[in-house]
Scaffold this active site. Sequence first.
Site, PDB file in Angstrom:
ATOM      1  N   LYS A  60      41.661  47.798 -41.202  1.00 38.43           N
ATOM      2  CA  LYS A  60      42.387  46.670 -40.614  1.00 38.43           C
ATOM      3  C   LYS A  60      42.453  46.834 -39.085  1.00 38.43           C
ATOM      4  O   LYS A  60      42.206  47.931 -38.561  1.00 38.43           O
ATOM      5  CB  LYS A  60      43.796  46.605 -41.217  1.00 38.43           C
ATOM      6  CG  LYS A  60      44.647  47.827 -40.975  1.00 38.43           C
ATOM      7  CD  LYS A  60      45.872  47.843 -41.891  1.00 38.43           C
ATOM      8  CE  LYS A  60      46.733  49.057 -41.618  1.00 38.43           C
ATOM      9  NZ  LYS A  60      47.751  49.279 -42.652  1.00 38.43           N
ATOM     10  N   ARG A  76      58.982  46.366 -47.965  1.00 37.14           N
ATOM     11  CA  ARG A  76      58.170  45.432 -47.187  1.00 37.14           C
ATOM     12  C   ARG A  76      57.678  44.311 -48.098  1.00 37.14           C
ATOM     13  O   ARG A  76      58.220  43.226 -48.086  1.00 37.14           O
ATOM     14  CB  ARG A  76      57.021  46.197 -46.520  1.00 37.14           C
ATOM     15  CG  ARG A  76      56.317  45.435 -45.433  1.00 37.14           C
ATOM     16  CD  ARG A  76      55.451  46.323 -44.551  1.00 37.14           C
ATOM     17  NE  ARG A  76      54.333  46.944 -45.260  1.00 37.14           N
ATOM     18  CZ  ARG A  76      53.441  47.746 -44.671  1.00 37.14           C
ATOM     19  NH1 ARG A  76      53.538  48.009 -43.382  1.00 37.14           N
ATOM     20  NH2 ARG A  76      52.456  48.283 -45.362  1.00 37.14           N
ATOM     21  N   HIS A  79      53.158  51.613 -51.509  1.00 35.55           N
ATOM     22  CA  HIS A  79      52.984  52.209 -50.177  1.00 35.55           C
ATOM     23  C   HIS A  79      54.164  53.126 -49.867  1.00 35.55           C
ATOM     24  O   HIS A  79      55.314  52.748 -50.048  1.00 35.55           O
ATOM     25  CB  HIS A  79      52.885  51.092 -49.133  1.00 35.55           C
ATOM     26  CG  HIS A  79      52.389  51.552 -47.794  1.00 35.55           C
ATOM     27  ND1 HIS A  79      51.294  52.377 -47.654  1.00 35.55           N
ATOM     28  CD2 HIS A  79      52.840  51.308 -46.530  1.00 35.55           C
ATOM     29  CE1 HIS A  79      51.085  52.608 -46.358  1.00 35.55           C
ATOM     30  NE2 HIS A  79      52.016  51.978 -45.661  1.00 35.55           N
ATOM     31  N   ARG A 133      43.978  55.474 -49.802  1.00 35.00           N
ATOM     32  CA  ARG A 133      43.844  54.466 -48.730  1.00 35.00           C
ATOM     33  C   ARG A 133      44.006  55.171 -47.395  1.00 35.00           C
ATOM     34  O   ARG A 133      45.082  55.203 -46.803  1.00 35.00           O
ATOM     35  CB  ARG A 133      44.909  53.373 -48.888  1.00 35.00           C
ATOM     36  CG  ARG A 133      44.839  52.600 -50.201  1.00 35.00           C
ATOM     37  CD  ARG A 133      45.771  51.402 -50.192  1.00 35.00           C
ATOM     38  NE  ARG A 133      47.118  51.708 -49.789  1.00 35.00           N
ATOM     39  CZ  ARG A 133      48.116  52.021 -50.609  1.00 35.00           C
ATOM     40  NH1 ARG A 133      47.928  52.066 -51.914  1.00 35.00           N
ATOM     41  NH2 ARG A 133      49.316  52.281 -50.121  1.00 35.00           N
ATOM     42  N   TYR A 148      53.319  48.875  -7.290  1.00 37.33           N
ATOM     43  CA  TYR A 148      54.411  47.894  -7.384  1.00 37.33           C
ATOM     44  C   TYR A 148      55.770  48.584  -7.462  1.00 37.33           C
ATOM     45  O   TYR A 148      55.909  49.620  -8.102  1.00 37.33           O
ATOM     46  CB  TYR A 148      54.239  47.053  -8.656  1.00 37.33           C
ATOM     47  CG  TYR A 148      53.102  46.064  -8.602  1.00 37.33           C
ATOM     48  CD1 TYR A 148      53.084  45.023  -7.672  1.00 37.33           C
ATOM     49  CD2 TYR A 148      52.048  46.161  -9.513  1.00 37.33           C
ATOM     50  CE1 TYR A 148      52.037  44.111  -7.642  1.00 37.33           C
ATOM     51  CE2 TYR A 148      51.000  45.260  -9.494  1.00 37.33           C
ATOM     52  CZ  TYR A 148      51.002  44.231  -8.551  1.00 37.33           C
ATOM     53  OH  TYR A 148      49.972  43.341  -8.537  1.00 37.33           O
ATOM     54  N   CYS A 171      49.226  49.213 -13.061  1.00 36.64           N
ATOM     55  CA  CYS A 171      49.046  47.780 -12.797  1.00 36.64           C
ATOM     56  C   CYS A 171      48.239  47.155 -13.935  1.00 36.64           C
ATOM     57  O   CYS A 171      47.852  47.824 -14.879  1.00 36.64           O
ATOM     58  CB  CYS A 171      48.310  47.563 -11.478  1.00 36.64           C
ATOM     59  SG  CYS A 171      49.015  48.462 -10.091  1.00 36.64           S
ATOM     60  N   MET A 172      47.969  45.860 -13.832  1.00 35.13           N
ATOM     61  CA  MET A 172      47.249  45.171 -14.898  1.00 35.13           C
ATOM     62  C   MET A 172      45.833  45.729 -15.080  1.00 35.13           C
ATOM     63  O   MET A 172      45.377  45.923 -16.205  1.00 35.13           O
ATOM     64  CB  MET A 172      47.187  43.666 -14.607  1.00 35.13           C
ATOM     65  CG  MET A 172      46.624  42.863 -15.760  1.00 35.13           C
ATOM     66  SD  MET A 172      46.490  41.111 -15.399  1.00 35.13           S
ATOM     67  CE  MET A 172      48.193  40.610 -15.416  1.00 35.13           C
ATOM     68  N   ASP A 173      45.142  45.987 -13.978  1.00 36.37           N
ATOM     69  CA  ASP A 173      43.737  46.375 -14.062  1.00 36.37           C
ATOM     70  C   ASP A 173      43.442  47.719 -13.419  1.00 36.37           C
ATOM     71  O   ASP A 173      42.302  48.168 -13.435  1.00 36.37           O
ATOM     72  CB  ASP A 173      42.858  45.334 -13.349  1.00 36.37           C
ATOM     73  CG  ASP A 173      43.258  43.925 -13.690  1.00 36.37           C
ATOM     74  OD1 ASP A 173      43.317  43.632 -14.901  1.00 36.37           O
ATOM     75  OD2 ASP A 173      43.543  43.145 -12.773  1.00 36.37           O
TER      76      ASP A 173
END
Length: 377
Positions: free
Chosen positions: A39, A135, A167, A226, A270, A317-319
């Site tokens: 998954k 669940r 599970h 699993r 930042y 930072c973002m990048d």
Amino acid sequence: MKPYLKRAWAEVSLSQLKKNVGLIKQLNSDNTEVMAVVKADAYGHGYEKVCCCLAEECGIKFFAVSNLDEAISVRGFCPSAEILILGYTPPEYAHEISQYNIIQGVVSTDYAKALCEKSKEKIRCHVKIDTGMGRIGLKHDTPLSCAEEIAALCKIEGLSIEGIYTHFSVADSDNPDNIRYTDAQEKFITDTYDTLVEMGIRLPHMHFMNSAATCYRNNPRSTLSRAGIIIYGLHPDYSLAIPEGLEPVMELKAVISQVKTVSKGDCISYGRTFVADREMSIATVTIGYADGYSRLLSSKGEILVHGKRCRIIGRVCMDQLMIDVTDAEAESGDIVTLIGRDGDDRITADELAALYGTIGYEVVCGISKRVPRIYVD
Ligand SMILES: *Cc1c(COP(=O)(O)O)cnc(C)c1O
């Protein structure tokens, strides 16, 4: 290796994946087959290559996914695999479940009926029992009443019940109370299975082992294990060791875009959370939180530069992010390791996870789409 932009990328070792699967098979008894949990894009490792490797090179026949979209993708990669959807599929998609020969997890009698109403063909399923995870699944006080509900489900025309499963919620703990809890979960499902046998219903499958149970309490009564996280070489619970030889499959790398010398009093990133207290050498690295390298690692994480640990300075930072390379050799264009081995040292996803209060699962699943997965070996 296919060309890719050398900015931030994840290297996935298919040979380590194969080793891990080989070791997991050794943990299991002869009665138990591995059901590879793929998954979430194979826990962020990229499910096309991972599934093909598992099916074609490791002989894996059983796969588990979280939803119908994933199941249809896996069907495309592995035409003859058995694919179980662990989670919810809206009943209006019942036709697709049978069309792609998928096995659906069934969580209640009402849900089973809704699926059958929407499909002309038989729906293959495994019935999920909630033995303590809280669940999804049939919930009963006794294995007898649970078996009775399953026996009634077996009479529904449009349904083909091929197994039951449950599970575990704390199989990755060595706390005695947790062990007793898991013992009780296991006893509930095996008693339910045995009661069904007494009623004359012998289902081909009963499965309850996840990665943790596969490592710490392997039980031959589970026809499938699993296995998710251990396939990828990470820990179900970071505090307990996993069998020797299981090693991470993914490494995360980026490059240094610039190195500069800053003076005492200079601020980095930042929010000005970091102010240099002396002359320092700072490198900027081409990865950020939009790549899935969490902002929570600001001023906390470390990165390997030529085998040496360098601290993150200021906010991620973002990048991009900045590191202290005062004591390392670093220049523009150098490759750095955010997850993985470099020289004698290594940083694991589990180690990073511990730094910001999560688990290795979230770290690898969170590596974003922008980061190309490169398959090595
Ligand atoms: C995700 C999942 C697994 C795999 O868990 P791991 O801890 O990664 O082995 C097994 N069973 C179910 C129902 C799951 O949702």
